[in-house]
Design an enzyme around this catalytic site. Structure first.
Site, PDB file in Angstrom:
ATOM      1  N   HIS A 110       0.855  -1.189   0.000  1.00  9.82           N
ATOM      2  CA  HIS A 110       0.000   0.000   0.000  1.00  9.82           C
ATOM      3  C   HIS A 110       0.893   1.243   0.000  1.00  9.82           C
ATOM      4  O   HIS A 110       1.858   1.315   0.761  1.00  9.82           O
ATOM      5  CB  HIS A 110      -0.915   0.001   1.235  1.00  9.82           C
ATOM      6  N   ASP A 151      -6.955  -2.887   4.390  1.00 17.69           N
ATOM      7  CA  ASP A 151      -5.632  -2.404   4.817  1.00 17.69           C
ATOM      8  C   ASP A 151      -5.442  -2.488   6.332  1.00 17.69           C
ATOM      9  O   ASP A 151      -4.742  -1.662   6.927  1.00 17.69           O
ATOM     10  CB  ASP A 151      -5.406  -0.940   4.352  1.00 17.69           C
ATOM     11  N   ALA A 180      10.506   3.430  -1.993  1.00 24.33           N
ATOM     12  CA  ALA A 180       9.917   2.536  -0.988  1.00 24.33           C
ATOM     13  C   ALA A 180       9.370   1.235  -1.586  1.00 24.33           C
ATOM     14  O   ALA A 180       9.857   0.156  -1.271  1.00 24.33           O
ATOM     15  CB  ALA A 180       8.826   3.271  -0.217  1.00 24.33           C
TER      16      ALA A 180
HETATM   17  C1  GAR Z   1       1.232   1.004  -6.435  1.00 22.47           C
HETATM   18  O1  GAR Z   1       1.584   2.303  -6.044  1.00 22.47           O
HETATM   19  C2  GAR Z   1       0.611   0.259  -5.266  1.00 22.47           C
HETATM   20  O2  GAR Z   1       1.197   0.566  -4.041  1.00 22.47           O
HETATM   21  C3  GAR Z   1      -0.797   0.763  -5.330  1.00 22.47           C
HETATM   22  O3  GAR Z   1      -1.102   0.805  -6.706  1.00 22.47           O
HETATM   23  C4  GAR Z   1       0.092   1.039  -7.452  1.00 22.47           C
HETATM   24  C5  GAR Z   1       0.242  -0.029  -8.505  1.00 22.47           C
HETATM   25  O4  GAR Z   1       1.319   0.237  -9.360  1.00 22.47           O
HETATM   26  N1  GAR Z   1      -1.696  -0.081  -4.590  1.00 22.47           N
HETATM   27  C6  GAR Z   1      -2.759   0.375  -3.922  1.00 22.47           C
HETATM   28  O5  GAR Z   1      -3.105   1.537  -3.928  1.00 22.47           O
HETATM   29  C7  GAR Z   1      -3.526  -0.691  -3.134  1.00 22.47           C
HETATM   30  N2  GAR Z   1      -4.473  -0.093  -2.255  1.00 22.47           N
HETATM   31  P1  GAR Z   1       1.979  -0.898 -10.263  1.00 22.47           P
HETATM   32  O6  GAR Z   1       0.846  -1.596 -11.026  1.00 22.47           O
HETATM   33  O7  GAR Z   1       2.887  -0.141 -11.203  1.00 22.47           O
HETATM   34  O8  GAR Z   1       2.717  -1.855  -9.366  1.00 22.47           O
END
Ligand code: GAR
Length: 208
Positions: A110, A151, A180
């Protein structure tokens, strides 16, 4: 070998960080056995293909109702016999049945320091919009086990990231990912593969 199913919805940069972590040795004794996606247009599917990983798309649009979609999702995950399920930008509420079957074996990344900016409605760019609107000076990312809340599961690790005055949601999102998320998620998977993550009374300890 830890058998991992990675669930994705969009860009798949966290999936890529896991693929790279395995390839470069930052993650040991781990194999991605399947990528599961709810969105046929996701860039994450191309990343899986490029890495030679089998993927399956289970889109809610292909099912008459939520129950059938959830059944298909559970079946698709279970078929791959995972030891660990990783939600890497998976924008679907995980069916309660799956959470019960895989207690303390599903993790999520998250993009905030939980308990800030999490829960219903906080996902993707919205999290960073909310952090900027509140004017926090530090944000970050959290990897946690998934329980039946939003969460709310046991926190495995967190990493802080500085917020700058001229940040936009997009620049902040990028910095949180780079500094991060892409570090934290591979590290947590590696710790789990090494058997070093213990959950007791809803709290995580990382053992030597
Ligand atoms: C990431 O920033 C992840 O932490 C977030 O969505 C993005 C996905 O990026 N997840 C959430 O918000 C879950 N609640 P990605 O597809 O490039 O990994």
């Amino acid at each position: 070998m830890l058998r991992v199913v990675v669930c994705v919805s969009g860009g798949g940069t966290n999936l890529q960080a896991i693929i790279d972590g395995i390839e470069q040795g930052a993650i040991s004794d781990t194999e991605i056995v399947r990528v599961v996606c709810n969105n046929p247009g996701a860039r994450a599917l191309e990343r899986a293909k490029a890495a030679g990983i089998g993927s399956a798309c289970v889109s809610p649009k292909d099912f008459g109702d939520r129950e059938r979609f959830e059944e298909a999702l559970i079946r698709t995950v279970q078929e791959a016999s995972p030891d660990l399920i990783v939600l890497a930008g998976f924008m679907v509420k995980v069916p309660a049945e799956l959470i019960r079957k895989y207690e303390n074996r599903i993790i999520n990344i998250h993009p905030s320091l939980i308990p800030a900016f999490c829960g219903k409605g906080y996902y993707g760019l919205r999290v960073h919009e909310a952090a900027l609107a509140r004017g926090v000076k530090i944000t970050g990312a959290t990897v946690h086990f998934v329980d039946e809340g939003m969460d709310t599961g046991p926190i495995i690790e967190q990493k802080a990231v500085k917020v700058y005055e001229n940040d936009t949601p997009e620049t902040l999102q990028r910095r949180v990912m780079e500094e991060a998320e892409w570090v934290l998620l591979p590290r947590c998977i590696n710790l789990i593969a090494a058997g070093r993550v213990k959950v007791e009374n809803g709290r995580v300890t990382v053992v030597e």
